[in-house]
Write an enzyme that holds these catalytic residues in place. Structure first.
Site, mmCIF file in Angstrom:
data_model
loop_
_atom_site.group_PDB
_atom_site.id
_atom_site.type_symbol
_atom_site.label_atom_id
_atom_site.label_comp_id
_atom_site.label_asym_id
_atom_site.label_seq_id
_atom_site.Cartn_x
_atom_site.Cartn_y
_atom_site.Cartn_z
ATOM 1 N N LYS A 118 0.890 -1.314 -0.039
ATOM 2 C CA LYS A 118 -0.133 -0.109 0.060
ATOM 3 C C LYS A 118 0.844 1.310 0.005
ATOM 4 C CE LYS A 118 -3.688 -2.633 2.276
ATOM 5 N NZ LYS A 118 -2.962 -3.869 2.384
ATOM 6 N N ASP A 126 -3.509 0.587 8.149
ATOM 7 C CA ASP A 126 -4.176 -0.795 7.694
ATOM 8 C C ASP A 126 -3.512 -1.653 8.644
ATOM 9 O OD1 ASP A 126 -4.809 -2.549 5.744
ATOM 10 O OD2 ASP A 126 -2.682 -3.377 5.388
ATOM 11 N N CYS A 130 -7.795 -6.756 6.470
ATOM 12 C CA CYS A 130 -8.264 -7.758 5.463
ATOM 13 C C CYS A 130 -9.053 -8.713 6.040
ATOM 14 C CB CYS A 130 -7.002 -8.235 4.798
ATOM 15 S SG CYS A 130 -5.735 -9.092 6.083
#
Length: 451
Positions: free
Chosen positions: A266, A330, A383
């Site tokens: 990312k 993240d 995720c």
């Protein structure tokens, strides 16, 4: 290498995973290097390991009626050998049943004694003769779905409670399918057509994605050994993961914090979207993982990424308040959205892990928020598909901070294919496995008020 040896290698990998809960992808890579497998044997080894892991619960259901001893009391390597062989018989059409059983018996003779090889042979031959037991014998619907789709019962029950029976069924079925292989083109260096042409010259079947700009879909072949990969023209990445940079919408000249950055997919996407102008500060708590960010940065030829070993929960000790235009969190998570790619996750994670991780996720958000400039944007992503790690975390964060509000312009920044997905207009997007051919992914955007 003979197929029998490939099966032995698969048995060794599966045994190590079961004993030490080691990561399947790392063990596979290590085994491939150490055993010096031929390139043509690698797909079969990968298929045997991931397939046996993925269908473990279903395979045990099939085995139980045919073993005189409870299967959990068999020696572990024997049980894994039976699972491995039954996986080939049930799910792999291209491997003759007779060959799979013969190899299993030979491995049992080599590793055990006559009694074990006889038992292995007897169980497998009886299954061939009598056929597999029916799922219909399981009365409880959640237990039946757990066995049928090979998921832990606690996870099926949890998803049913959070998303309902139908979504749980679709998601658990999708987790058994082979994931789509996609890659992101490095637009700082080249364009999508050039990359596809280069890959085709090396025998890789690839085409432009219809869902995400600058993404390609790989139909056949491996990217990691290609000239395009070596030159830094592409990054292997799931399209759900690619959406994070779209949500963040970095601009050239921005100063951006990627708070949990390894292995760097990312961070590098953000830098590419900035046309390598500005600064991306990429943190990770583990030194060896920061090394991975550096490797990615160098391979892709990006100069604005600054990888640093740091716990994001201590970032406020090193950076001034309002130091960043945008922040990406993240967050470390259970990974329950990527079971397609990492089937061992569903057997190692627990509800306690989810609770522990959600606590860490909240800590990270609270610590990095003061580092964001007024009017700046924070993107929170995971995720996973668990509400305790996703909506519950970001909702409680926004409620606790008067200067935080959901970014309602979020959906407009996403590629068109994803703009209509549920919740995208409220600053939140949950992608489910099987829905858009992506991994399960959660993305949320929050803005900081000017006042």
């Amino acid at each position: 290498m003979k197929q029998g040896n490939v099966r032995e290698a698969a048995l060794d990998v599966l045994l190590k995973i079961e004993k030490s809960q080691a990561y399947s992808n790392l063990l596979l890579n290590d085994t491939i290097k150490k055993t010096k497998l031929n390139q043509k044997d690698i797909p079969l080894l990968t298929e045997l390991v991931y397939g046996t892991l993925q269908y473990k619960k279903t395979l045990d259901f099939y085995l139980k009626p045919f073993s005189k001893r409870p299967i959990e009391k068999l020696e572990l390597w024997v049980l894994i050998l039976l699972r491995l062989t039954l996986y080939q018989i049930v799910y792999l059409d291209r491997i003759p049943e007779r060959a799979a059983v013969h190899e299993a018996v030979q491995i049992a003779k080599k590793r055990g004694h006559q009694g074990i090889s006889g038992m292995v042979n007897g169980i497998l031959r009886t299954i061939q003769r009598k056929g597999l037991p029916s799922f219909e014998t399981i009365e409880d619907s959640e237990e039946r779905l757990a066995v049928e789709t090979s998921h832990p019962e606690w996870l099926i029950a949890r998803w049913t409670d959070q998303f309902g029976k139908e979504r749980t069924r679709l998601m658990s079925q999708a987790n058994l399918k082979h994931p789509l292989h996609t890659a992101r083109v490095n637009t700082v260096k080249t364009d999508r057509d050039t990359v596809i042409k280069s890959l085709q010259e090396e025998g890789i079947e690839a085409e432009p994605s219809s869902r995400v700009p600058d993404s390609i879909v790989v139909k056949k072949g491996s990217l990691s050994g290609t000239e395009a990969f070596r030159k830094g023209w592409l990054t292997i990445q799931d399209e759900g993961s690619m959406l994070v940079a779209f949500a963040l919408a970095p601009a050239g000249g921005d100063r951006i914090l990627d708070a949990c950055a390894a292995p760097g997919g990312k961070s590098t996407h953000i830098a590419e979207k900035m046309n390598d102008e500005g600064e991306v500060v990429s943190l990770d708590i583990h030194k060896h993982k920061v090394g991975l960010i550096k490797e990615q940065k160098e391979r892709l030829g990006l100069t604005i990424i600054s990888p640093q070993v740091m716990d994001a929960r201590k970032a406020h000790e090193f950076f001034e308040e309002e130091a960043f235009d945008k922040i990406l969190v993240d967050a470390p998570c259970s990974g329950l959205g990527v079971i397609q790619r990492k089937p061992d996750l569903k057997w190692t994670k627990t509800p306690e892990d989810v609770a522990r991780l959600s606590s860490i996720q909240k800590e990270i958000l609270n610590e990095v928020w003061p580092l964001l400039k007024k009017g700046g944007r924070l993107v929170y992503s995971t995720c996973t598909v668990d509400k305790e790690e996703n909506e519950a975390v970001i909702d409680s964060f926004v409620e606790a901070h008067k200067d935080a509000s959901f970014d309602n312009g979020f959906s407009g920044r996403l590629p068109e294919s994803f703009q209509q997905s549920a919740g995208a207009g409220e600053g939140k997007l949950q992608l489910f496995p099987g829905e858009h051919e992506t991994d399960g992914f959660f993305i949320s955007a929050v803005v900081k008020s000017d006042s």
